[in-house]
Every structure is written in structure tokens, then in C-alpha cells.
Design an enzyme around this catalytic site. Structure first.
Site, short mmCIF file in Angstrom:
data_model
loop_
_atom_site.label_atom_id
_atom_site.label_comp_id
_atom_site.label_asym_id
_atom_site.label_seq_id
_atom_site.Cartn_x
_atom_site.Cartn_y
_atom_site.Cartn_z
CG HIS A 209 59.41 36.81 19.20
ND1 HIS A 209 59.58 38.06 18.07
CD2 HIS A 209 60.29 37.09 20.09
CE1 HIS A 209 60.82 38.36 18.48
NE2 HIS A 209 61.18 37.94 19.40
CE LYS B 38 68.81 43.39 19.62
NZ LYS B 38 67.86 42.18 19.84
NE ARG C 188 66.85 32.85 18.33
CZ ARG C 188 66.90 34.07 18.02
NH1 ARG C 188 66.32 34.61 16.95
NH2 ARG C 188 67.69 34.82 18.88
CB SER D 39 63.55 40.67 15.16
OG SER D 39 62.48 40.16 16.00
O1 PNS Z 1 64.67 41.25 22.13
P1 PNS Z 1 65.91 41.73 23.01
O2 PNS Z 1 66.38 43.14 22.05
O3 PNS Z 1 66.80 40.69 23.26
O4 PNS Z 1 65.27 42.14 24.12
C1 PNS Z 1 66.32 42.87 25.27
C2 PNS Z 1 65.44 43.54 26.17
C3 PNS Z 1 64.56 44.75 25.50
C4 PNS Z 1 64.31 42.86 27.00
C5 PNS Z 1 66.24 44.33 27.25
O5 PNS Z 1 67.31 45.06 26.71
C6 PNS Z 1 65.35 45.08 28.37
O6 PNS Z 1 64.80 44.34 29.43
N1 PNS Z 1 65.24 46.48 28.27
C7 PNS Z 1 64.76 47.36 29.15
C8 PNS Z 1 65.61 48.07 29.99
C9 PNS Z 1 66.17 47.21 31.16
O7 PNS Z 1 65.61 46.69 31.95
N2 PNS Z 1 67.53 46.98 30.87
C10 PNS Z 1 68.20 45.95 31.91
C11 PNS Z 1 68.11 44.62 31.14
S1 PNS Z 1 68.93 43.66 32.24
#
Ligand code: PNS
Length: 161
Positions: free
Chosen positions: A17, A41, A90, A127
Site C-alpha cells: 500500500h 470483509k 498486483r 493484508s
Molecule cells: O482494500 P479493499 O477491501 O479492496 O477496499 C475496498 C473499499 C473499502 C475501498 C470499498 O469496499 C469501498 O469503497 N467501501 C466504501 C463503501 C462504498 O463506497 N462502497 C461502494 C464501492 S464501489
């Protein structure tokens, strides 16, 4: 002022990150590391601890800051006037997972996502795997910024109680 947002669950933030944030800083004036909730998650670390660890990890990077995003990323992008979302890639499976999110975020906010390929020496770091290695007693110190490995070990010990 061109602002990029690097969103993620950061459970925990890894060296991969931080590499992506560094690369984003070469293209944007400010990079906001956005600690958000992934509904798919169940995080090991609290949101407050994820923010604290991310802030410590980017402290030395001029132009980087950390914010907690309790709701929709698209709303946050508009709030901060983001020019782009930056996400690290990645391999092909990351593209498959990220493209639908990029499309949804653009639909909701009009903000495009820029995909950055990180350093190949860090491409094995995720992670989820960091937590799995730590859960089984493996060493994670060289996969995560200082302070993260201890925080992960403590959280796993609390979970096991
Ligand atoms: O590290 P990750 O788990 O791949 O990140 C995903 C994350 C947290 C960026 C995504 O789930 C997110 O944006 N969550 C906030 C709520 C939201 O906007 N959901 C719609 C995403 S298109």
C-alpha cells in the site's frame, strides 16, 4: 491542486500500500489514504487503529494524509474534490475485482480510477495473507510498516481469548 484518493480497508496497511501511495505522490499534489469499510470483509483491526497505523506509515511522505471514510467512497471523493482514485494492481485478479468498483465510483461521483502497478518485489503482499501468516506464527515484519506487526499480533491474541 490535484488530489488523489487511495481507498482501501487497510486491515492492516502493508508495504505494498505504501509503495502505491509513494507512486501516486509522483502524479498528484496530495494523496488521501481513505480507510473505508468493505462490506464483504470482517476486519481484524478497529477502524480507529487502521487509521492510526496508516497515518504512522505515511507520516514521512510529504503530501500524504489519512482520513476515515465511514460511508460511501463516492461522497468522500466529492467532499475532498478528488481528481482521481488510485488503486494498486498486483495481477489479473486485482483487475477483475477493481474494475466493477471503478465503474460504480465513476457512475456515482464522475471520478475516474487510475490503476498503478506496484513494485514487483511487493506483489505477493496482501493484508489477508499478512494476517494469515501472523495467525500461524510466521514473521510479518518485512511485509508491513513498523508498528503494524505488533498491532496485528496483539489483535490476534485478543481474538483468541
Ligand atoms: O482494500 P479493499 O477491501 O479492496 O477496499 C475496498 C473499499 C473499502 C475501498 C470499498 O469496499 C469501498 O469503497 N467501501 C466504501 C463503501 C462504498 O463506497 N462502497 C461502494 C464501492 S464501489
Amino acid at each position: 491542486m490535484r488530489i488523489a484518493v487511495c481507498p482501501g480497508s487497510f486491515d492492516p496497511i502493508t508495504n505494498g500500500h505504501v509503495d502505491v501511495v509513494r507512486r501516486a505522490l509522483t502524479m498528484f499534489d496530495e494523496v488521501v489514504v481513505a480507510v473505508a469499510t468493505n462490506a464483504a470483509k470482517a476486519p481484524l483491526l478497529s477502524a480507529a487503529l487502521r487509521v492510526e497505523l496508516a497515518a504512522a506509515a505515511v507520516r514521512g511522505l510529504t503530501g500524504a494524509r489519512v482520513a476515515l471514510v465511514p460511508g460511501l467512497l463516492a461522497d468522500f471523493l466529492r467532499q475532498v474534490g478528488a481528481s482521481a482514485v488510485v488503486k494498486g494492481i498486483r495481477g489479473a485478479s486485482d483487475v477483475d475485482a477493481e474494475v466493477p468498483m471503478a465503474l460504480m465510483n465513476r457512475h456515482l461521483s464522475g471520478v475516474d480510477t487510475v490503476f498503478v502497478v506496484g513494485d514487483q518485489s511487493l506483489a505477493h503482499i496482501a493484508s489477508s495473507m499478512v494476517k494469515d501468516v501472523a495467525r500461524h506464527g510466521g514473521r510479518i515484519d518485512d511485509l508491513v510498516p513498523p508498528a503494524v506487526s505488533q498491532a496485528v499480533r496483539e489483535a490476534l491474541a485478543r481474538q483468541a481469548r
